[in-house]
Scaffold this motif. Structure first.
Motif, mmCIF file in Angstrom:
data_model
loop_
_atom_site.group_PDB
_atom_site.id
_atom_site.type_symbol
_atom_site.label_atom_id
_atom_site.label_comp_id
_atom_site.label_asym_id
_atom_site.label_seq_id
_atom_site.Cartn_x
_atom_site.Cartn_y
_atom_site.Cartn_z
ATOM 1 N N GLY A 232 -6.490 1.324 6.674
ATOM 2 C CA GLY A 232 -6.081 0.847 5.348
ATOM 3 C C GLY A 232 -5.248 -0.421 5.429
ATOM 4 O O GLY A 232 -5.496 -1.399 4.718
ATOM 5 N N LYS A 233 -4.278 -0.424 6.321
ATOM 6 C CA LYS A 233 -3.408 -1.598 6.463
ATOM 7 C C LYS A 233 -4.199 -2.817 6.939
ATOM 8 O O LYS A 233 -3.948 -3.939 6.504
ATOM 9 N N ARG B 284 -4.513 5.452 7.934
ATOM 10 C CA ARG B 284 -3.480 4.514 7.473
ATOM 11 C C ARG B 284 -3.602 3.163 8.168
ATOM 12 O O ARG B 284 -3.399 2.116 7.556
ATOM 13 N N GLN C 220 -10.872 7.161 -12.556
ATOM 14 C CA GLN C 220 -11.397 6.388 -11.416
ATOM 15 C C GLN C 220 -12.836 6.805 -11.093
ATOM 16 O O GLN C 220 -13.690 5.967 -10.801
ATOM 17 N N TYR C 221 -13.088 8.116 -11.128
ATOM 18 C CA TYR C 221 -14.445 8.595 -10.846
ATOM 19 C C TYR C 221 -15.420 8.080 -11.917
ATOM 20 O O TYR C 221 -16.520 7.618 -11.614
ATOM 21 N N PRO D 171 -17.846 10.830 -8.725
ATOM 22 C CA PRO D 171 -18.700 9.918 -9.490
ATOM 23 C C PRO D 171 -20.155 10.375 -9.559
ATOM 24 O O PRO D 171 -20.821 10.182 -10.570
ATOM 25 N N LEU E 189 0.860 -1.182 0.000
ATOM 26 C CA LEU E 189 0.000 0.000 0.000
ATOM 27 C C LEU E 189 0.899 1.236 0.000
ATOM 28 O O LEU E 189 1.730 1.407 0.892
ATOM 29 N N HIS F 47 -12.342 1.913 -7.105
ATOM 30 C CA HIS F 47 -11.914 2.889 -8.107
ATOM 31 C C HIS F 47 -11.646 4.245 -7.461
ATOM 32 O O HIS F 47 -10.514 4.569 -7.158
ATOM 33 N N SER F 48 -12.691 5.029 -7.232
ATOM 34 C CA SER F 48 -12.493 6.356 -6.639
ATOM 35 C C SER F 48 -11.946 6.217 -5.217
ATOM 36 O O SER F 48 -12.476 5.454 -4.415
ATOM 37 N N PRO F 49 -10.893 6.970 -4.885
ATOM 38 C CA PRO F 49 -10.390 6.908 -3.508
ATOM 39 C C PRO F 49 -11.230 7.744 -2.544
ATOM 40 O O PRO F 49 -11.018 7.687 -1.347
ATOM 41 N N LEU F 50 -12.177 8.493 -3.069
ATOM 42 C CA LEU F 50 -12.952 9.398 -2.219
ATOM 43 C C LEU F 50 -14.354 8.862 -1.947
ATOM 44 O O LEU F 50 -14.912 8.101 -2.725
ATOM 45 N N GLU G 104 -16.144 4.369 -11.693
ATOM 46 C CA GLU G 104 -17.083 4.046 -10.616
ATOM 47 C C GLU G 104 -18.513 4.434 -11.016
ATOM 48 O O GLU G 104 -19.463 3.708 -10.729
ATOM 49 N N TYR H 60 -10.244 9.382 3.866
ATOM 50 C CA TYR H 60 -11.168 8.326 3.464
ATOM 51 C C TYR H 60 -10.432 6.998 3.379
ATOM 52 O O TYR H 60 -9.285 6.966 2.949
ATOM 53 N N HIS I 272 -1.877 11.994 -3.184
ATOM 54 C CA HIS I 272 -2.128 11.796 -1.757
ATOM 55 C C HIS I 272 -3.149 10.704 -1.458
ATOM 56 O O HIS I 272 -3.800 10.721 -0.416
ATOM 57 N N SER I 273 -3.324 9.779 -2.394
ATOM 58 C CA SER I 273 -4.114 8.589 -2.079
ATOM 59 C C SER I 273 -3.176 7.401 -2.026
ATOM 60 O O SER I 273 -2.204 7.330 -2.774
ATOM 61 N N GLN I 274 -3.509 6.469 -1.155
ATOM 62 C CA GLN I 274 -2.736 5.227 -1.111
ATOM 63 C C GLN I 274 -3.514 4.134 -1.819
ATOM 64 O O GLN I 274 -4.709 3.987 -1.609
ATOM 65 N N SER I 275 -2.819 3.377 -2.647
ATOM 66 C CA SER I 275 -3.407 2.150 -3.191
ATOM 67 C C SER I 275 -2.288 1.148 -3.416
ATOM 68 O O SER I 275 -1.110 1.456 -3.210
ATOM 69 N N LEU I 276 -2.667 -0.060 -3.830
ATOM 70 C CA LEU I 276 -1.690 -1.153 -3.869
ATOM 71 C C LEU I 276 -0.745 -1.037 -5.062
ATOM 72 O O LEU I 276 -1.149 -0.707 -6.171
ATOM 73 N N LYS J 220 -11.410 3.275 1.635
ATOM 74 C CA LYS J 220 -12.419 2.454 0.949
ATOM 75 C C LYS J 220 -11.840 1.072 0.751
ATOM 76 O O LYS J 220 -10.705 0.935 0.289
ATOM 77 N N VAL K 41 -7.742 -1.818 -1.516
ATOM 78 C CA VAL K 41 -7.893 -0.691 -0.602
ATOM 79 C C VAL K 41 -7.426 0.602 -1.248
ATOM 80 O O VAL K 41 -6.435 0.613 -1.977
ATOM 81 N N LYS K 42 -8.143 1.682 -0.979
ATOM 82 C CA LYS K 42 -7.609 3.006 -1.275
ATOM 83 C C LYS K 42 -7.811 3.905 -0.053
ATOM 84 O O LYS K 42 -8.868 3.872 0.579
ATOM 85 N N VAL K 43 -6.776 4.680 0.245
ATOM 86 C CA VAL K 43 -6.822 5.604 1.371
ATOM 87 C C VAL K 43 -6.532 6.983 0.815
ATOM 88 O O VAL K 43 -5.567 7.156 0.082
ATOM 89 N N SER K 44 -7.369 7.956 1.140
ATOM 90 C CA SER K 44 -7.103 9.306 0.649
ATOM 91 C C SER K 44 -6.778 10.223 1.817
ATOM 92 O O SER K 44 -7.483 10.242 2.820
ATOM 93 N N GLU K 45 -5.702 10.961 1.680
ATOM 94 C CA GLU K 45 -5.177 11.732 2.805
ATOM 95 C C GLU K 45 -5.234 13.232 2.544
ATOM 96 O O GLU K 45 -5.524 13.667 1.443
ATOM 97 N N ILE L 146 -6.142 -4.365 4.119
ATOM 98 C CA ILE L 146 -5.281 -5.168 3.236
ATOM 99 C C ILE L 146 -5.038 -6.539 3.827
ATOM 100 O O ILE L 146 -5.144 -7.562 3.157
#
Lengths: 582, 188
Positions: free
Chosen positions: B22-23, B19, A240-241, A310, A4, B58-61, A244, B50, A165-169, B52, B32-36, B26
């Motif tokens: 999010g972890k 965070r 992404q929006y 979205p 992540l 898809h959307s992190p928000l 979705e 956020y 500033h988003s986390q993804s895999l 998710k 997983v998506k985390v928006s900071e 997983i």
């Protein structure tokens, strides 16, 4: 292995995997973590904070000429500063691959404008690559070096806040074994005098065509044909929006948004019935589609302002309403960002407000001095602008009418682009007073070292710029160092310097309250018996002090014990918890 | 699919909380998506992060009316962001109140009886005095971990996974305090 990662962290990983060895950047939200992560995690990469984005880009260009793969990272407005070297590096091309990571900020989470970097790509004829999640951040960055070397061009990797500033895999790979390329003497390519640049321009134009052609079948662009009634052309986070909102639609996801492959767009257009171009900010892809004579729906449905989501896409394309909401009908007070409890800037603004000065501000935490209750900053445009603006006001209205004008600028910002403004003041016989906020760190972007702090990005001691000597050297004879928490002295100093008929510099010196080395001890509290409810302390705008139906109190969990409020209380009603103030 | 929204005041530790969630997601096998939030808005402003998690995100928000969980670090922020909660969503709210600048300057009043107003609008509300719990655990800075504990109790993920992630995430010297804070939240 999957991890992540923040988009910025993944860009750093991509640089590592590509074998990058030199990175030079200037911090700026939302790009800062790219360089921070490299400095903390990848010792194989030389990494530095430069004085500004222009120097950073030049360091990356030099490293590329020397045969290394290099990177520079900045926020969107930083690209304006770096534009000069980059526009011509477009002509020289590269030796080792070179990437400029540029992070846009739709929605202005932490910026002064909402400019769209893709326009810079087009104007400079540098290709723009746009990832839409962290895995693409890593992969596109790695591939951008191949693109850079294959087509002999710098490459812009464009992020936006939500990607950065988003986390993804992320699928993490290995570092490639990149060997420095040989240095060859080639003035026709690397010395941009008119005759040489003229010849290079032709090469640049052909390169744009070649990259557009390459885009037809490359790893960056992706066509997903599903239901062909609705076709979406999109890029970055908007993908992404849209995905979705419209899971069944067909997509052309552009990973290279400049130059765009016309062949690819035409092919997609031939496969779908109705085309929507969904892109945040400017109508960049949309304009390109229209230039091909392709009928698309774009900004007449979607705004050029702010961020997408979205729900708005569903509404615009499918006519589907947003879900029913829990309603709150009461007016809720906004909670804007504020200067922290213990912030050294608070004392300074308290005095500037008291003296009713006109303040030409600058970019940093101290821009927050524009908000209530300090309401001190009158102008703020861009990094370094405050000093030039103060000088311009003086020249417009005359010295005698602008005695109450001061410029306020942070230490890092002063080095970034304030010093040239100061030289201009001296050279052109101005009398401006410039207040440099020396808080021992670059604050707003989250504590980066800078040339005034005495430490490198790695925390190694280095020579620091002596601001007093620097000001003296450019011709400022009146330089005063003052503590902004010593309000009486600070007020006296400001009065003296604005009255002087020569230019002056006040160095407002006190470290950022968030630095670990700052410890003011116990919090403060208010002796309710002595408090006369005069609200002088409230005028400081400290978030730890509040007024509950006339009872002024200090929240011990927020107060850091800086005692500035004790300084303004005329009744001795504020003391440190556990101390006697008799 | 779970949409989690974490709201609070800059400096309260919402980022670390997102965070950790999010972890955990997983480890539980989700995409997983985390928006900071970074930069200016972090400075004592209203902050939103956020998380998710689902088979594919898809959307992190998270947008209005979409949050399954609203984890609020402060009462006014819970109230402000209520429209983002699904009508049948779960709200966890810290009873702490922090005055925003318009209240400090006297331009506006901090709304009264927020807790009651929220309960009128939302069926599933858990309130927790995370500040007192954190102080009891050893530091006011553990407010976020108390709230994580409370969230963990309401989640469908095994408690041990939460504990493992906290062990991996917080510095060793603060681990005991944080584990204590987590338990206090979990059992609140």
């Amino acid at each position: 292995m999957k991890k992540l990662m923040l988009g910025n962290e993944a860009v750093a990983r991509g640089a590592f995997e590509a074998g990058v060895t030199v990175v030079s950047s200037y911090p700026g939200t939302p790009s800062t973590e790219v360089t921070e992560v490299i400095s903390k995690q990848y010792d194989e990469i030389y990494c530095e904070w430069a004085c500004n984005e222009k120097v950073a880009a030049e360091v990356a260009i030099g490293a590329s000429f020397a045969g290394a793969r290099s990177m520079t990272a900045m926020k969107h407005v930083g690209l304006n500063v770096a534009a000069d070297p980059l526009y011509t590096a477009s002509y020289t091309g590269v030796n080792g691959g070179m990437v400029a990571v540029v992070a846009d900020d739709p929605g202005l989470h932490s910026s002064q404008n909402e400019q769209d970097t893709r326009n810079h790509g087009k104007a400079s004829k540098i290709p723009v690559v746009e990832p839409s999640d962290s895995n693409e951040c890593k992969e596109f960055t790695r591939l951008a070096y191949e693109l850079s070397e294959q087509f002999d061009t710098p490459v812009i990797v464009r992020l936006t806040t939500r990607v950065a500033h988003s986390q993804s895999l992320v699928d993490v790979g290995q570092r490639c074994d990149y060997k420095l390329k040989d240095i060859t003497k080639d003035p026709a390519k690397y010395v941009m005098m008119p005759a040489m640049a003229k010849a290079r321009h032709a090469i640049v134009e052909k390169r744009c065509d070649d990259i557009a052609e390459y885009g037809y079948d490359c790893a960056f662009n992706k066509m997903e044909i599903n239901d062909t009634k609705i076709g979406v052309i999109t890029c970055g986070i908007s993908y992404q929006y849209a995905k979705e909102a419209l899971p069944d639609a067909s997509f052309l996801k552009l990973g290279i948004t400049y130059p765009i492959s016309a062949k690819l767009v035409k092919e997609f257009a031939s496969k779908v019935e109705k085309i929507y171009v969904i892109e945040e900010l400017d109508s960049f892809i949309e304009d390109f589609c229209r230039s091909l004579g392709i009928e698309v729906h774009g900004k007449e449905l979607f705004t050029k302002l702010g961020e997408y989501n979205p729900q708005m896409i569903k509404k615009a394309v499918l006519g589907v309403d947003a879900p029913e909401l829990i309603e709150v009908d009461e007016q809720i007070p906004v909670r804007p960002p504020v200067m922290c409890p213990g912030c050294p800037h608070r004392g300074m603004y308290y005095i500037l407000k008291k003296l009713k000065l006109t303040v030409c501000g600058d970019i940093g935490c101290y821009t927050l001095g524009a908000l209530a209750p300090l309401n001190s900053v009158d102008y703020c445009v861009c990094m370094g602008a405050g000093i030039g603006m103060a000088h311009g006001m003086e020249k417009a209205r005359g010295q005698e009418n602008t005695k109450n004008v001061v410029a306020v600028i942070g230490d890092s910002t002063f080095i970034h682009s304030g010093i040239t403004g100061l030289i201009d003041v001296v050279y052109n016989k101005g009398v401006s007073t410039v207040i440099i906020l020396d808080n021992s760190i670059t604050g707003m972007t989250g504590h980066q070292q800078n040339p005034t702090t005495g430490y490198t990005i790695k925390g190694e001691p280095t020579r620091n710029v002596d601001l007093v000597k620097l000001a003296n050297a450019v011709g400022i004879d009146r330089v005063v160092v003052a503590d902004p928490f010593d309000l009486a002295n600070f007020e006296k100093v400001v009065k003296e310097e604005i009255a002087a008929s020569e230019p002056s510099v006040i160095i407002s010196q006190r470290p950022c309250a968030l630095l670990k080395t700052v410890n003011y001890g116990a919090p403060c509290e208010i002796d309710q018996e002595k408090c006369k409810n005069c609200k002088m302390c409230m005028g400081l705008g400290c978030p730890a002090i509040s007024n509950n139906d006339g009872k002024i109190s200090i929240d011990a969990s927020q107060c850091n014990g800086c005692t500035l409020c004790m300084n303004v209380c005329k009744f001795g009603a504020i003391k440190k918890v556990g101390e006697d103030n008799e | 699919m779970s949409n989690v929204m974490i709201v609070g005041v800059g400096g309260q530790g919402t980022l670390l909380a997102s965070r950790i969630i999010g972890k955990v997601a997983i480890k539980a096998g989700y995409d997983v998506k985390v928006s900071e939030v970074h930069g200016m808005s972090q400075r004592g402003g209203s902050v939103v992060t956020y998380v998710k998690y689902a088979d594919k995100v898809h959307s992190p928000l998270v947008f209005e009316g979409e949050a399954d969980f609203l984890l609020a670090f402060e009462e006014l922020e819970a109230y402000r962001w209520l429209p983002y909660l699904k009508k049948d969503g779960k709200l966890i709210v810290n009873t702490q109140q922090m005055d925003p600048m318009p209240v400090i300057t006297g331009a506006m009043k901090y709304p009264e009886n927020i807790a009651r107003k929220i309960r009128d609008k939302v069926n599933d509300v858990t309130t927790v005095d995370a500040l007192s719990a954190a102080m009891e655990a050893g530091t006011v800075k553990a407010v976020n971990i108390v709230l994580i504990g409370c969230f963990a109790k309401n989640s469908d993920v095994d408690k041990q996974i939460w504990i493992d992630v906290i062990k991996e995430t917080v510095p060793q010297k603060f681990l005991d305090i944080n584990l204590k804070a987590f338990e206090m939240g979990y059992n609140s």
